[in-house]
Design a protein around this motif. Sequence first.
Motif, mmCIF file in Angstrom:
data_model
loop_
_atom_site.group_PDB
_atom_site.id
_atom_site.type_symbol
_atom_site.label_atom_id
_atom_site.label_comp_id
_atom_site.label_asym_id
_atom_site.label_seq_id
_atom_site.Cartn_x
_atom_site.Cartn_y
_atom_site.Cartn_z
ATOM 1 N N LEU A 255 0.855 -1.181 0.000
ATOM 2 C CA LEU A 255 0.000 0.000 0.000
ATOM 3 C C LEU A 255 0.896 1.237 0.000
ATOM 4 O O LEU A 255 1.870 1.308 0.759
ATOM 5 C CB LEU A 255 -0.908 0.020 1.228
ATOM 6 N N LEU A 256 0.574 2.203 -0.851
ATOM 7 C CA LEU A 256 1.337 3.451 -0.921
ATOM 8 C C LEU A 256 0.662 4.505 -0.045
ATOM 9 O O LEU A 256 -0.499 4.843 -0.250
ATOM 10 C CB LEU A 256 1.415 3.959 -2.360
ATOM 11 N N TYR A 257 1.412 5.040 0.910
ATOM 12 C CA TYR A 257 0.923 6.058 1.835
ATOM 13 C C TYR A 257 1.499 7.396 1.379
ATOM 14 O O TYR A 257 2.657 7.718 1.628
ATOM 15 C CB TYR A 257 1.398 5.705 3.242
ATOM 16 N N ASP A 258 0.686 8.188 0.679
ATOM 17 C CA ASP A 258 1.095 9.469 0.114
ATOM 18 C C ASP A 258 0.630 10.578 1.052
ATOM 19 O O ASP A 258 -0.577 10.811 1.196
ATOM 20 C CB ASP A 258 0.491 9.643 -1.279
ATOM 21 N N GLN A 259 1.570 11.286 1.698
ATOM 22 C CA GLN A 259 1.262 12.182 2.809
ATOM 23 C C GLN A 259 1.752 13.601 2.529
ATOM 24 O O GLN A 259 2.803 13.797 1.907
ATOM 25 C CB GLN A 259 1.968 11.663 4.077
ATOM 26 N N GLU A 260 1.003 14.575 3.018
ATOM 27 C CA GLU A 260 1.427 15.968 2.885
ATOM 28 C C GLU A 260 0.881 16.784 4.040
ATOM 29 O O GLU A 260 -0.050 16.361 4.738
ATOM 30 C CB GLU A 260 0.941 16.560 1.554
ATOM 31 N N SER A 261 1.472 17.958 4.256
ATOM 32 C CA SER A 261 1.016 18.859 5.308
ATOM 33 C C SER A 261 0.634 20.208 4.706
ATOM 34 O O SER A 261 1.506 20.924 4.201
ATOM 35 C CB SER A 261 2.100 19.065 6.367
ATOM 36 N N PRO A 262 -0.640 20.577 4.767
ATOM 37 C CA PRO A 262 -1.048 21.881 4.227
ATOM 38 C C PRO A 262 -0.816 23.043 5.183
ATOM 39 O O PRO A 262 -0.824 24.196 4.762
ATOM 40 C CB PRO A 262 -2.550 21.690 3.972
ATOM 41 N N SER A 263 -0.594 22.719 6.501
ATOM 42 C CA SER A 263 -0.497 23.821 7.462
ATOM 43 C C SER A 263 0.101 23.349 8.781
ATOM 44 O O SER A 263 -0.073 22.201 9.184
ATOM 45 C CB SER A 263 -1.886 24.409 7.726
ATOM 46 N N SER A 264 0.811 24.279 9.438
ATOM 47 C CA SER A 264 1.184 24.110 10.841
ATOM 48 C C SER A 264 1.144 25.488 11.486
ATOM 49 O O SER A 264 1.557 26.480 10.886
ATOM 50 C CB SER A 264 2.569 23.478 10.991
ATOM 51 N N SER A 265 0.616 25.544 12.706
ATOM 52 C CA SER A 265 0.534 26.811 13.435
ATOM 53 C C SER A 265 0.111 26.511 14.863
ATOM 54 O O SER A 265 -0.466 25.451 15.147
ATOM 55 C CB SER A 265 -0.491 27.764 12.789
ATOM 56 N N GLY A 266 0.395 27.451 15.767
ATOM 57 C CA GLY A 266 -0.081 27.321 17.132
ATOM 58 C C GLY A 266 0.437 26.097 17.865
ATOM 59 O O GLY A 266 -0.231 25.594 18.775
ATOM 60 N N GLY A 267 1.613 25.584 17.480
ATOM 61 C CA GLY A 267 2.129 24.382 18.121
ATOM 62 C C GLY A 267 1.486 23.104 17.640
ATOM 63 O O GLY A 267 1.667 22.045 18.243
ATOM 64 N N ARG A 268 0.730 23.189 16.523
ATOM 65 C CA ARG A 268 0.062 22.019 15.964
ATOM 66 C C ARG A 268 0.417 21.905 14.484
ATOM 67 O O ARG A 268 0.632 22.905 13.809
ATOM 68 C CB ARG A 268 -1.462 22.117 16.103
ATOM 69 N N GLY A 269 0.449 20.678 13.991
ATOM 70 C CA GLY A 269 0.686 20.437 12.579
ATOM 71 C C GLY A 269 -0.379 19.522 12.019
ATOM 72 O O GLY A 269 -0.837 18.593 12.708
ATOM 73 N N LEU A 270 -0.792 19.774 10.787
ATOM 74 C CA LEU A 270 -1.832 18.975 10.145
ATOM 75 C C LEU A 270 -1.225 18.118 9.046
ATOM 76 O O LEU A 270 -0.465 18.611 8.198
ATOM 77 C CB LEU A 270 -2.913 19.878 9.546
ATOM 78 N N GLY A 271 -1.554 16.845 9.054
ATOM 79 C CA GLY A 271 -1.152 15.947 7.990
ATOM 80 C C GLY A 271 -2.376 15.357 7.319
ATOM 81 O O GLY A 271 -3.373 15.041 7.977
ATOM 82 N N GLN A 272 -2.325 15.240 6.003
ATOM 83 C CA GLN A 272 -3.405 14.594 5.271
ATOM 84 C C GLN A 272 -2.792 13.633 4.267
ATOM 85 O O GLN A 272 -1.680 13.854 3.783
ATOM 86 C CB GLN A 272 -4.312 15.613 4.586
#
Length: 296
Positions: A255-272
């Motif tokens: 399975l290919l897990y293709d990951q990216e982060s559109p944003s990080s701020s406020g001590g938090r990071g988002l991954g999708q």
Amino acid sequence: MSDPGPGPEALEELLDLLDLERVEQDIFRGRSRSAIIPRVFGGQVAAQALVAAGRTVPADRAAHSLHSYFLRTGDPDAPIVYTVDRIRDGRSFTTRRVVAVQHGRPIFHLSASFQAYEEGMEHQSAMPAAPDPETLPTAAELLPRYADAFAGPDIVDRLLEARAAVDLRYVHEPPFATAGTPREPRSQVWFRAAGKLTDDPLLHVCLATYVSDMTLLDSVLLAHGRGGWTVGDVVGASLDHAMWFHRPFRADEWLLYDQESPSSSGGRGLGQARIWTQDGRLAISVIQEGVVRVPR
């Protein structure tokens, strides 16, 4: 240095962890495996909670989504009790809520939905390009190359042990290999169980849930040239985690897990991310937010 590369013994141990003890009709008990850090791995709790939910659902209904919150740090030396609430049993959909408890306090909360199979409209995005996983180095081949970059001399062994149930291969250099150099906030890994699984669809979904918490926030680190907790330049923890299971898949196939982060701020990071079968079918979508802090 030992070489506990992916293998069937480690997979059997993981499957044993996912085979929860049924205490009462809707109450289950699980235990933890050795952790890289002194807390329960989030992917393990999420997978076990989904097992608990799935065991209260008719076999003809497959998991199609989960939404969860990590509430407190889990104690790896204590059992975890999973209590399932049967929120709804409809004609097409079944909803369950699961609370994981340790020492009398909730540490994790999950809502999961299951659906009876039906035909519907079909479309999907195109699978991104990626090299053949068999051409990439295994974790046992890759990680020792960067032993000097890690925060401690035993980190490589602990990482290999923690991931030994899964054959996980990085497409590009991971964050700990390029700390200090910001890169595009995107990463890819191929993964599969380190052995053959039964045909139970719930098991494959739960195995993918377990793996989904391993590398999703790597893309956040890449954007800032941070190597992560293994290098010692970031403190992090999962906050919430959501998954949508679009099509059937096998977790013992690549399975290919293709990951990216559109944003990080406020001590938090988002991954999708999106997870694809090797033949190009979109199997899963994933979103996670986590604490990502630079130590002061």
